[in-house]
Design a protein around this motif. Structure first.
Motif, PDB file in Angstrom:
ATOM      1  N   GLY A 124      24.857  59.810 -40.726  1.00 54.55           N
ATOM      2  CA  GLY A 124      24.222  59.547 -39.587  1.00 54.55           C
ATOM      3  C   GLY A 124      24.375  58.882 -38.866  1.00 54.55           C
ATOM      4  N   ARG A 125      24.007  57.668 -39.607  1.00 48.75           N
ATOM      5  CA  ARG A 125      24.401  56.013 -39.095  1.00 48.75           C
ATOM      6  C   ARG A 125      25.174  55.614 -39.004  1.00 48.75           C
ATOM      7  NH1 ARG A 125      18.911  54.278 -43.192  1.00 48.75           N
ATOM      8  NH2 ARG A 125      17.073  55.169 -41.685  1.00 48.75           N
ATOM      9  N   ALA A 126      26.455  56.347 -40.138  1.00 46.62           N
ATOM     10  CA  ALA A 126      27.524  55.326 -39.925  1.00 46.62           C
ATOM     11  C   ALA A 126      28.495  56.327 -38.846  1.00 46.62           C
ATOM     12  CB  ALA A 126      28.280  55.720 -41.390  1.00 46.62           C
ATOM     13  N   LEU A 127      28.472  57.922 -38.207  1.00 44.45           N
ATOM     14  CA  LEU A 127      29.176  58.185 -37.302  1.00 44.45           C
ATOM     15  C   LEU A 127      28.591  58.419 -35.557  1.00 44.45           C
ATOM     16  CD1 LEU A 127      30.097  61.607 -39.987  1.00 44.45           C
ATOM     17  CD2 LEU A 127      31.695  59.434 -39.281  1.00 44.45           C
ATOM     18  N   LEU A 128      26.864  57.866 -36.086  1.00 42.67           N
ATOM     19  CA  LEU A 128      26.456  58.404 -34.485  1.00 42.67           C
ATOM     20  C   LEU A 128      26.873  56.976 -34.420  1.00 42.67           C
ATOM     21  CD1 LEU A 128      24.373  61.419 -34.825  1.00 42.67           C
ATOM     22  CD2 LEU A 128      26.656  60.921 -33.963  1.00 42.67           C
ATOM     23  N   ARG A 129      27.171  55.692 -33.652  1.00 41.83           N
ATOM     24  CA  ARG A 129      26.830  54.851 -33.020  1.00 41.83           C
ATOM     25  C   ARG A 129      26.755  54.325 -31.122  1.00 41.83           C
ATOM     26  NH1 ARG A 129      28.416  51.200 -36.676  1.00 41.83           N
ATOM     27  NH2 ARG A 129      29.802  51.986 -39.006  1.00 41.83           N
ATOM     28  N   GLY A 130      26.869  55.752 -30.834  1.00 39.80           N
ATOM     29  CA  GLY A 130      26.402  55.220 -28.595  1.00 39.80           C
ATOM     30  C   GLY A 130      25.076  54.551 -28.304  1.00 39.80           C
ATOM     31  N   GLU A 131      25.074  53.904 -27.776  1.00 39.43           N
ATOM     32  CA  GLU A 131      23.786  53.685 -27.943  1.00 39.43           C
ATOM     33  C   GLU A 131      23.103  54.418 -27.002  1.00 39.43           C
ATOM     34  OE1 GLU A 131      22.703  50.526 -24.146  1.00 39.43           O
ATOM     35  OE2 GLU A 131      24.730  50.570 -24.554  1.00 39.43           O
ATOM     36  N   GLY A 132      21.756  53.769 -27.957  1.00 34.71           N
ATOM     37  CA  GLY A 132      20.574  54.783 -27.375  1.00 34.71           C
ATOM     38  C   GLY A 132      20.796  56.085 -28.590  1.00 34.71           C
ATOM     39  N   VAL A 133      21.649  56.253 -29.621  1.00 35.11           N
ATOM     40  CA  VAL A 133      21.039  57.250 -30.635  1.00 35.11           C
ATOM     41  C   VAL A 133      20.928  56.578 -31.981  1.00 35.11           C
ATOM     42  CG1 VAL A 133      23.041  58.406 -31.924  1.00 35.11           C
ATOM     43  CG2 VAL A 133      23.299  57.973 -29.409  1.00 35.11           C
ATOM     44  N   ARG A 134      19.693  57.416 -32.501  1.00 37.61           N
ATOM     45  CA  ARG A 134      19.743  56.425 -33.683  1.00 37.61           C
ATOM     46  C   ARG A 134      19.103  57.914 -35.151  1.00 37.61           C
ATOM     47  NH1 ARG A 134      15.757  52.913 -32.041  1.00 37.61           N
ATOM     48  NH2 ARG A 134      16.869  51.293 -30.835  1.00 37.61           N
ATOM     49  N   ILE A 135      19.290  57.161 -35.633  1.00 37.64           N
ATOM     50  CA  ILE A 135      18.742  58.444 -37.127  1.00 37.64           C
ATOM     51  C   ILE A 135      17.954  57.648 -38.179  1.00 37.64           C
ATOM     52  CG2 ILE A 135      19.718  59.834 -39.403  1.00 37.64           C
ATOM     53  CD1 ILE A 135      21.166  60.053 -36.825  1.00 37.64           C
ATOM     54  N   VAL A 136      16.405  58.882 -38.215  1.00 30.41           N
ATOM     55  CA  VAL A 136      15.804  57.782 -38.709  1.00 30.41           C
ATOM     56  C   VAL A 136      15.459  58.718 -39.765  1.00 30.41           C
ATOM     57  CG1 VAL A 136      15.160  56.831 -37.052  1.00 30.41           C
ATOM     58  CG2 VAL A 136      13.667  58.526 -37.056  1.00 30.41           C
ATOM     59  N   PRO A 137      14.963  58.241 -40.886  1.00 31.31           N
ATOM     60  CA  PRO A 137      13.875  59.048 -41.997  1.00 31.31           C
ATOM     61  C   PRO A 137      12.730  59.805 -41.771  1.00 31.31           C
ATOM     62  CG  PRO A 137      13.830  56.381 -42.349  1.00 31.31           C
ATOM     63  CD  PRO A 137      14.424  56.473 -41.280  1.00 31.31           C
ATOM     64  N   GLY A 138      12.633  61.270 -41.812  1.00 29.51           N
ATOM     65  CA  GLY A 138      11.187  61.598 -41.965  1.00 29.51           C
ATOM     66  C   GLY A 138      11.253  63.028 -42.052  1.00 29.51           C
ATOM     67  N   ASP A 139      10.312  63.770 -43.157  1.00 29.01           N
ATOM     68  CA  ASP A 139       9.658  64.812 -43.131  1.00 29.01           C
ATOM     69  C   ASP A 139       9.352  65.740 -42.395  1.00 29.01           C
ATOM     70  OD1 ASP A 139       9.412  67.004 -44.875  1.00 29.01           O
ATOM     71  OD2 ASP A 139       9.972  66.119 -46.480  1.00 29.01           O
ATOM     72  N   VAL A 140      10.222  66.831 -41.546  1.00 26.21           N
ATOM     73  CA  VAL A 140       9.405  68.156 -41.143  1.00 26.21           C
ATOM     74  C   VAL A 140       7.509  68.072 -41.595  1.00 26.21           C
ATOM     75  CG1 VAL A 140      10.225  70.466 -41.513  1.00 26.21           C
ATOM     76  CG2 VAL A 140       9.320  69.336 -39.744  1.00 26.21           C
ATOM     77  N   ARG A 141       7.010  68.258 -42.557  1.00 27.92           N
ATOM     78  CA  ARG A 141       6.023  68.721 -43.033  1.00 27.92           C
ATOM     79  C   ARG A 141       4.787  67.704 -42.816  1.00 27.92           C
ATOM     80  NH1 ARG A 141      10.258  69.807 -46.124  1.00 27.92           N
ATOM     81  NH2 ARG A 141      10.402  71.889 -47.166  1.00 27.92           N
ATOM     82  N   GLU A 142       5.897  66.303 -42.429  1.00 26.90           N
ATOM     83  CA  GLU A 142       4.879  65.341 -41.925  1.00 26.90           C
ATOM     84  C   GLU A 142       4.750  64.859 -40.455  1.00 26.90           C
ATOM     85  OE1 GLU A 142       6.132  62.300 -45.271  1.00 26.90           O
ATOM     86  OE2 GLU A 142       4.779  62.893 -46.803  1.00 26.90           O
ATOM     87  N   PRO A 143       4.650  65.851 -39.988  1.00 27.08           N
ATOM     88  CA  PRO A 143       4.796  65.472 -38.291  1.00 27.08           C
ATOM     89  C   PRO A 143       4.072  64.038 -37.611  1.00 27.08           C
ATOM     90  CG  PRO A 143       3.742  67.660 -38.344  1.00 27.08           C
ATOM     91  CD  PRO A 143       4.068  67.164 -39.946  1.00 27.08           C
TER      92      PRO A 143
END
Length: 260
Positions: free
Chosen positions: A107-126
């Motif tokens: 995600g970090r390699a492919l989604l380089r557009g301004e305003g786009v972020r990929i961050v770690p997280g688990d849905v079970r820990e909202p």
């Protein structure tokens, strides 16, 4: 050299990527997906129906809000959430959240557009996700929260209602909630038996829930028409396709006020 994760264990995100024709997966993911497709060949059609629901619902959201948080974002198979949103609102802030190392890396390699972020997280820990996104997302303004095909991997003990409530309570009025979830209602006995056989070997079992329980995930919100329906029936277009004999329901709802 260690990769930091075990490529011998299949991952739901990478299995989904393979079924959709992606290339960001490993042998274990492909082997497991092939086994599933032998038992449930309709799986590809269902995956695409869910994907197309994502496209339509994200377009709807991007027309109304400028921030989109995609939980369990998965491999960024084209077109992904960020690309769909950008066509409607080029200035939208899009954040993808996932706990799969391959998803984060690609995600970090492919989604380089301004305003786009990929961050770690688990849905079970909202609560942790919300805290980690402070400064990235302005929670005082409307946000579209996207939970596509992720809550049916949350067990009853982990409580998907708790997960949704935690996010909902943080969302500002005018925010939107998007979710899809598999149900056993309206599904034939033979298909449920096949799904049970698949689940018995699944790395993360699929929890099929009653329609009423899925609808209750939207409690405290105002559902957008046509409500919670089969994903292929939510604002269908020429690519929606027919329903297969495993139902995935989807809906979009508006947050009209903060829930306390």
């Amino acid at each position: 050299m260690t990769t930091g994760f075990d490529t011998s264990k299949p991952s739901p995100a990478r299995i989904y990527d393979y079924i959709l024709g992606g290339k960001d997966n490993f042998a274990a993911d492909r082997a497991y997906a092939d086994q599933v497709m032998q038992v449930f060949p309709e799986g590809s059609q269902l995956a695409w129906a869910n994907r197309r629901f994502m496209w339509r619902s994200v377009r709807f959201c991007a027309e109304q809000v400028g921030q989109i948080v995609d939980i369990g974002t998965g491999i960024p198979t084209v077109p992904n959430v960020a690309e769909v949103a950008a066509k409607v609102n080029p200035d939208a802030v899009v954040v993808g959240v996932d706990n799969d190392p391959v998803v984060l890396s690609h995600g970090r390699a492919l989604l380089r557009g301004e305003g786009v972020r990929i961050v770690p997280g688990d849905v079970r820990e909202p609560e942790r996700i919300i805290a980690d996104l402070d400064g990235v997302v302005d929670w005082s303004k409307p946000v579209a929260l996207v939970l596509i095909a992720v809550l049916h991997f949350v067990s009853d003990e982990e409580d998907p209602h708790r997960v949704v409530a935690a996010f909902r309570e943080r969302l500002a009025p005018g925010s939107l909630l998007v979710a899809s979830h598999a149900t056993f209602e309206g599904v034939s006995g033979p298909t449920l038996e096949r799904i049970g056989n698949v689940n018995a070997k699944a790395p993360v079992p699929l929890r099929l829930r009653p329609v009423a329980e899925i609808e209750s995930l939207f409690a405290g919100t105002e559902l957008v028409e046509p409500g919670v329906v089969d994903v292929n029936l939510w604002h269908p277009d020429e690519e929606s396709g027919p329903r297969v004999d495993l139902r995935v329901l989807g809906g979009v709802a508006r947050i009209s006020r903060n829930i306390t």
